[in-house]
Motif scaffolding. Structure first.
Motif, PDB file in Angstrom:
ATOM      1  N   TYR A 155       5.007   0.003  -8.846  1.00  0.00           N
ATOM      2  CA  TYR A 155       3.761   0.264  -9.550  1.00  0.00           C
ATOM      3  C   TYR A 155       3.354  -1.021 -10.261  1.00  0.00           C
ATOM      4  O   TYR A 155       4.204  -1.699 -10.853  1.00  0.00           O
TER       5      TYR A 155
ATOM      6  N   ASP B 176       1.973   5.047  -6.393  1.00  0.00           N
ATOM      7  CA  ASP B 176       0.739   5.816  -6.283  1.00  0.00           C
ATOM      8  C   ASP B 176       0.133   5.435  -4.940  1.00  0.00           C
ATOM      9  O   ASP B 176      -0.347   4.316  -4.754  1.00  0.00           O
ATOM     10  N   GLU B 177       0.124   6.342  -3.985  1.00  0.00           N
ATOM     11  CA  GLU B 177      -0.259   6.036  -2.609  1.00  0.00           C
ATOM     12  C   GLU B 177      -1.701   5.568  -2.462  1.00  0.00           C
ATOM     13  O   GLU B 177      -2.072   5.008  -1.437  1.00  0.00           O
ATOM     14  N   THR B 178      -2.529   5.766  -3.486  1.00  0.00           N
ATOM     15  CA  THR B 178      -3.934   5.346  -3.403  1.00  0.00           C
ATOM     16  C   THR B 178      -4.115   3.877  -3.783  1.00  0.00           C
ATOM     17  O   THR B 178      -5.187   3.322  -3.574  1.00  0.00           O
ATOM     18  N   LEU B 179      -3.087   3.259  -4.348  1.00  0.00           N
ATOM     19  CA  LEU B 179      -3.198   1.869  -4.807  1.00  0.00           C
ATOM     20  C   LEU B 179      -2.974   0.868  -3.677  1.00  0.00           C
ATOM     21  O   LEU B 179      -2.204   1.125  -2.745  1.00  0.00           O
ATOM     22  N   VAL B 180      -3.652  -0.259  -3.809  1.00  0.00           N
ATOM     23  CA  VAL B 180      -3.400  -1.414  -2.943  1.00  0.00           C
ATOM     24  C   VAL B 180      -3.062  -2.564  -3.891  1.00  0.00           C
ATOM     25  O   VAL B 180      -3.881  -2.953  -4.720  1.00  0.00           O
TER      26      VAL B 180
ATOM     27  N   THR C 140       0.857  -1.187   0.000  1.00  0.00           N
ATOM     28  CA  THR C 140       0.000   0.000   0.000  1.00  0.00           C
ATOM     29  C   THR C 140       0.892   1.235   0.000  1.00  0.00           C
ATOM     30  O   THR C 140       2.119   1.116  -0.107  1.00  0.00           O
ATOM     31  N   GLY C 141       0.279   2.370   0.175  1.00  0.00           N
ATOM     32  CA  GLY C 141       1.051   3.605   0.277  1.00  0.00           C
ATOM     33  C   GLY C 141       1.845   3.684   1.560  1.00  0.00           C
ATOM     34  O   GLY C 141       2.747   4.511   1.696  1.00  0.00           O
TER      35      GLY C 141
ATOM     36  N   ARG D 145       6.625   0.374  -0.956  1.00  0.00           N
ATOM     37  CA  ARG D 145       5.440   1.221  -0.891  1.00  0.00           C
ATOM     38  C   ARG D 145       4.935   1.391  -2.307  1.00  0.00           C
ATOM     39  O   ARG D 145       5.708   1.332  -3.266  1.00  0.00           O
TER      40      ARG D 145
END
Length: 143
Positions: free
Chosen positions: A140, A116-120, A97-98, A113
């Motif tokens: 990514y 893109d901090e919004t991705l899981v 995750t972020g 990490r």
């Protein structure tokens, strides 16, 4: 004193100065003075000697110096260390995750990490390493 000898002395002084500065420009001027010494030895009049020096100096500084500097400085062909990991693919070991997660890059486990901090990114996915920040890979998803 003969003119060719003066040009030869100028060439020597410029060559010695080039040894201390390593700019390649003084070396090119030294070569121009050496060519001019040859033209003075042949008996070319002084105004034409200056013309020879100017032409040879201009040509060498504009065309030969960049080639010489490229060979001296060179490019770094390969990346080493963590820089070599950027662009590689990795396997997600535990959900990324972020905030954190774990990936396996070339057999080594890294903290990771999401770039893109919004991705899981779930475990088992393949990701690309976008950046290395300290000991953490920013990844990514490939899909």
């Amino acid at each position: 004193m003969d003119l060719w000898l003066i040009w030869l002395i100028i060439a020597a002084v410029l060559a010695v100065a080039e040894i201390f500065t390593l700019t390649a420009a003084l070396g090119m001027l030294s070569a121009a003075a050496l060519v001019t010494a040859g033209s003075a030895a042949v008996g070319l009049p002084l105004p034409f000697q200056f013309l020879v020096f100017t032409v040879v100096a201009t040509v060498t500084v504009l065309f030969v110096r960049p080639v010489a500097l490229r060979h001296v400085v060179g490019r770094q062909v390969e990346r080493f260390g963590v820089d070599a990991l950027v662009g590689r693919h990795a396997y997600v070991v535990s959900e990324v995750t972020g905030l954190g997660g774990r990936v396996r890059i070339d057999g080594e486990e890294w903290t990771a990490r999401a770039y893109d901090e919004t991705l899981v990114i779930p475990a088992g996915k393949t990701v690309d390493v976008m950046e290395i920040s300290g000991a953490t890979a920013l990844v990514y998803p490939r899909d």
